[in-house]
Design a protein around this motif. Structure first.
Motif, PDB file in Angstrom:
ATOM      1  N   LYS A 187     -61.607 -53.990 -11.718  1.00 17.23           N
ATOM      2  CA  LYS A 187     -61.786 -53.530 -13.099  1.00 17.23           C
ATOM      3  C   LYS A 187     -62.890 -52.480 -13.192  1.00 17.23           C
ATOM      4  O   LYS A 187     -62.802 -51.535 -13.990  1.00 17.23           O
ATOM      5  N   ILE A 188     -63.917 -52.613 -12.355  1.00 19.64           N
ATOM      6  CA  ILE A 188     -64.979 -51.599 -12.345  1.00 19.64           C
ATOM      7  C   ILE A 188     -64.426 -50.281 -11.826  1.00 19.64           C
ATOM      8  O   ILE A 188     -64.671 -49.208 -12.400  1.00 19.64           O
ATOM      9  N   TYR A 189     -63.673 -50.326 -10.737  1.00 23.87           N
ATOM     10  CA  TYR A 189     -63.039 -49.104 -10.224  1.00 23.87           C
ATOM     11  C   TYR A 189     -62.166 -48.452 -11.298  1.00 23.87           C
ATOM     12  O   TYR A 189     -62.182 -47.230 -11.488  1.00 23.87           O
ATOM     13  N   GLU A 190     -61.394 -49.258 -11.986  1.00 24.60           N
ATOM     14  CA  GLU A 190     -60.494 -48.722 -13.019  1.00 24.60           C
ATOM     15  C   GLU A 190     -61.275 -48.054 -14.138  1.00 24.60           C
ATOM     16  O   GLU A 190     -60.786 -47.087 -14.747  1.00 24.60           O
ATOM     17  N   SER A 191     -62.480 -48.537 -14.410  1.00 24.82           N
ATOM     18  CA  SER A 191     -63.283 -47.934 -15.477  1.00 24.82           C
ATOM     19  C   SER A 191     -63.698 -46.498 -15.136  1.00 24.82           C
ATOM     20  O   SER A 191     -64.106 -45.742 -16.009  1.00 24.82           O
ATOM     21  N   TYR A 192     -63.578 -46.116 -13.855  1.00 28.91           N
ATOM     22  CA  TYR A 192     -63.870 -44.748 -13.433  1.00 28.91           C
ATOM     23  C   TYR A 192     -62.613 -43.897 -13.346  1.00 28.91           C
ATOM     24  O   TYR A 192     -62.643 -42.774 -12.833  1.00 28.91           O
ATOM     25  N   GLY A 193     -61.513 -44.426 -13.827  1.00 28.14           N
ATOM     26  CA  GLY A 193     -60.282 -43.656 -13.886  1.00 28.14           C
ATOM     27  C   GLY A 193     -59.353 -43.834 -12.705  1.00 28.14           C
ATOM     28  O   GLY A 193     -58.306 -43.177 -12.644  1.00 28.14           O
ATOM     29  N   HIS A 194     -59.685 -44.705 -11.761  1.00 27.79           N
ATOM     30  CA  HIS A 194     -58.792 -44.931 -10.631  1.00 27.79           C
ATOM     31  C   HIS A 194     -57.596 -45.765 -11.079  1.00 27.79           C
ATOM     32  O   HIS A 194     -57.770 -46.802 -11.715  1.00 27.79           O
ATOM     33  N   PRO A 195     -56.374 -45.337 -10.756  1.00 28.94           N
ATOM     34  CA  PRO A 195     -55.195 -46.092 -11.193  1.00 28.94           C
ATOM     35  C   PRO A 195     -55.101 -47.450 -10.507  1.00 28.94           C
ATOM     36  O   PRO A 195     -55.489 -47.602  -9.339  1.00 28.94           O
ATOM     37  N   SER A 196     -54.565 -48.412 -11.229  1.00 21.42           N
ATOM     38  CA  SER A 196     -54.474 -49.773 -10.712  1.00 21.42           C
ATOM     39  C   SER A 196     -53.722 -49.839  -9.398  1.00 21.42           C
ATOM     40  O   SER A 196     -54.107 -50.573  -8.479  1.00 21.42           O
ATOM     41  N   GLU A 197     -52.630 -49.052  -9.275  1.00 19.88           N
ATOM     42  CA  GLU A 197     -51.799 -49.129  -8.073  1.00 19.88           C
ATOM     43  C   GLU A 197     -52.512 -48.596  -6.825  1.00 19.88           C
ATOM     44  O   GLU A 197     -52.062 -48.830  -5.696  1.00 19.88           O
ATOM     45  N   LYS A 198     -53.615 -47.888  -7.007  1.00 22.27           N
ATOM     46  CA  LYS A 198     -54.382 -47.386  -5.869  1.00 22.27           C
ATOM     47  C   LYS A 198     -55.277 -48.471  -5.275  1.00 22.27           C
ATOM     48  O   LYS A 198     -55.694 -48.370  -4.113  1.00 22.27           O
ATOM     49  N   LEU A 199     -55.577 -49.499  -6.022  1.00 20.27           N
ATOM     50  CA  LEU A 199     -56.593 -50.485  -5.677  1.00 20.27           C
ATOM     51  C   LEU A 199     -55.956 -51.768  -5.150  1.00 20.27           C
ATOM     52  O   LEU A 199     -55.166 -52.407  -5.842  1.00 20.27           O
ATOM     53  N   VAL A 200     -56.293 -52.133  -3.932  1.00 21.48           N
ATOM     54  CA  VAL A 200     -55.713 -53.305  -3.270  1.00 21.48           C
ATOM     55  C   VAL A 200     -56.746 -54.429  -3.330  1.00 21.48           C
ATOM     56  O   VAL A 200     -57.623 -54.552  -2.474  1.00 21.48           O
ATOM     57  N   ALA A 201     -56.649 -55.257  -4.366  1.00 22.63           N
ATOM     58  CA  ALA A 201     -57.661 -56.297  -4.619  1.00 22.63           C
ATOM     59  C   ALA A 201     -57.293 -57.591  -3.909  1.00 22.63           C
ATOM     60  O   ALA A 201     -56.983 -58.608  -4.537  1.00 22.63           O
ATOM     61  N   LEU A 202     -57.333 -57.557  -2.592  1.00 23.55           N
ATOM     62  CA  LEU A 202     -56.935 -58.720  -1.786  1.00 23.55           C
ATOM     63  C   LEU A 202     -58.090 -59.279  -0.971  1.00 23.55           C
ATOM     64  O   LEU A 202     -57.877 -60.102  -0.079  1.00 23.55           O
ATOM     65  N   GLY A 203     -59.319 -58.869  -1.277  1.00 20.78           N
ATOM     66  CA  GLY A 203     -60.466 -59.392  -0.557  1.00 20.78           C
ATOM     67  C   GLY A 203     -61.038 -58.375   0.411  1.00 20.78           C
ATOM     68  O   GLY A 203     -60.603 -57.224   0.469  1.00 20.78           O
ATOM     69  N   SER A 204     -62.017 -58.806   1.185  1.00 15.41           N
ATOM     70  CA  SER A 204     -62.711 -57.920   2.120  1.00 15.41           C
ATOM     71  C   SER A 204     -62.558 -58.415   3.552  1.00 15.41           C
ATOM     72  O   SER A 204     -62.858 -59.582   3.844  1.00 15.41           O
TER      73      SER A 204
END
Length: 506
Positions: free
Chosen positions: A261-278
């Motif tokens: 959600k923080i990344y998205e607040s900078y305009g990055h599209p949701s589909e670019k972000l793979v939120a599956l852990g580190s």
């Protein structure tokens, strides 16, 4: 056939559907000349596509035979343009080219090619669990090409090239960067953990490996951060979310939905972000289940003791020297001296210090006023009977052999949290609002300062020695529920499965 080649052919096929739509429009308008010209274009592109397929697969393929049928059909329609129904015309063209499309989709491809580009050995854990899945998959070709980097700084006469490929784990086969040509290999996925390109004033990879250049040679550039996110302050933290590597990447590995959600607040599209852990957390979790034996050279000084791991952020000593005028003392030196006094020559305690690998280079280049103190600190630790300095690229031995972490703010806190062991921070405790807005709530750690409800070093050391950790349950719940997805050691496995499916079906 390479996966990239197959996708290129299919992208060409999709253009035919657009031409068919234009043919339909012009037939409806009774514009016979324009419709005929478009059909001629369809026939020419069909011949070009057939030549491209034969260049890759040779002669006699089903796809080329179907293209020949398509071209014949196009020719027949062009001779009847005055009489045909517009919708029927498009339908017949679509049906004919769809047979070509399906035949291309059915063609087998070579294994997807994955390329990992580590530059610092200490950052390998940001790739490790993904790489292990790729290397174990017979349906994938994984390559590791450690790349050189340069230490830069105004006090250095010229940038110094470094190479750490020989410091990666022994079970990771590496390819020389001098033997790997991106232009020829064109891997399907490239992984980076250096997001800065030319934006780092301490180290820089060669411009050939900047994210802006890597994008030219892959379908999917993936940024897997070499660190994990802790605190967050809008404005102050912007740089982490807007580096060139983040902007250029097709996919960014994100540690949690909260961080996403923080990344998205900078305009990055949701589909670019793979939120599956580190993947970095995978390394810690797996280290817990398979503890690392204490290195032989540490045993004489640390065996049978309560051992503390000391971590100092790269900027801490410079900050201490810069704020002497404000505080009236160098806080970095004061608190390190307090800790040394609490531990040195105490037979019940042991200390492992992991100085940042770039600390000396940075101080020499930009903050020489700090260098003498740090060199003296190193000497005191090396000469003590109960302290060691860990300069290795892998922190897992230090994690496994220590009983608690004492640290300034650093992403290392997040990874150490996964061990379940206590953590003391000797900087100011976050506010309640700061803890709530941050990816990791560091209020679940212990703090040095009395104003933060903290405790002196000696009291923390004694608490750990007694085996006490009253904040542990709160800390672990926060870690699992908010800070990291898949904190069971499966983040890399799930990231790999997602990316392989994505690049195969892109």
């Amino acid at each position: 056939m390479r996966l990239e080649q197959k996708k290129g052919l299919l992208e060409v096929v999709r253009l035919f559907y657009e031409l068919h739509q234009e043919v339909k429009k012009n037939v409806q308008r009774k514009n016979e000349a324009a419709a005929t010209d478009l059909l001629i274009q369809c026939q020419q592109r069909g011949e070009e596509l057939g030549n491209a397929i034969e260049a890759i697969l040779g002669e006699g393929t089903e796809s080329v035979s179907l293209l020949e049928e398509y071209c014949e059909h196009v020719y027949e329609l062009s001779t009847q343009i005055r009489y045909i129904n517009a919708a029927m015309c498009r339908g017949q063209l679509d049906q004919s080219i769809r047979k070509v499309e399906e035949s291309l989709k059915a063609l087998a491809c070579e294994k997807p090619r994955l390329l990992f580009l580590p530059y610092k050995a200490s950052m390998w854990t940001s790739f490790e669990s993904i790489y292990q899945c790729a290397a174990a998959d017979p349906g994938c070709q994984a390559s590791v090409v450690p790349i050189p980097y340069y230490e830069i700084g105004e006090a250095l006469r010229e940038p110094m090239m470094r190479y750490e490929g020989d410091q990666l784990p022994a079970d990771v086969p590496v390819i020389s960067w001098q033997d790997y040509r991106l232009e020829e290999e064109r891997p399907d996925i490239i992984f980076i953990h250096n997001p800065y390109d030319d934006g780092n004033n301490l180290t820089s990879v060669h411009p050939y490996y900047y994210s802006s250049n890597l994008k030219k040679y892959t379908q999917c550039l993936v940024y897997s951060p070499y660190f994990t996110f802790s605190g967050y302050t809008k404005g102050k933290s912007d740089g982490h979310y807007m580096t060139k590597g983040v902007l250029n990447a097709d996919k960014v590995i994100v540690q949690s939905e909260f961080a996403k959600k923080i990344y998205e607040s900078y305009g990055h599209p949701s589909e670019k972000l793979v939120a599956l852990g580190s993947p970095k957390m995978d390394a810690v979790v797996k280290g817990i289940s398979r503890p690392v034996e204490m290195p032989e050279e540490w045993k004489e000084k640390l065996s049978e003791k309560t051992v503390f791991l000391l971590n100092t952020h790269l900027s801490y000593f410079p900050s201490g020297s810069q704020y002497v005028g404000h505080y009236g003392f160098d806080f970095a030196q004061r608190y390190h001296d307090q800790l040394m006094k609490a531990i040195l020559d105490k037979p019940e305690y042991g200390l492992i210090w992991r100085p940042h690998p770039l600390l000396s280079t940075m101080l020499e280049a930009r903050f020489p006023q700090c260098l003498a103190y740090v060199q003296d600190l190193e000497k005191r630790i090396e000469e003590a009977d109960n302290c060691v300095i860990d300069r290795s690229g892998d922190y897992r031995a230090a994690f496994s052999c220590s009983d608690a972490l004492i640290t300034t703010y650093s992403s290392l806190i997040n990874e150490y949290m996964a061990t379940g062991k206590p953590i003391m921070v000797f900087q100011t405790k976050p506010t309640d609002e700061g803890g709530e807005r941050s990816p990791v709530d560091l209020r679940t750690c212990y703090f040095l300062f009395k104003k933060d409800g903290g405790m002196p070093f000696g009291k923390f050391l004694a608490m750990v020695a007694r085996g006490e950790d009253p904040k542990k349950e709160e800390r672990m719940q926060m870690l699992h529920k908010k800070a990291f997805a898949n904190l069971d050691g499966t983040a890399g496995e799930k990231i790999y499965a997602y990316l392989k499916d994505y690049v195969t079906n892109i």
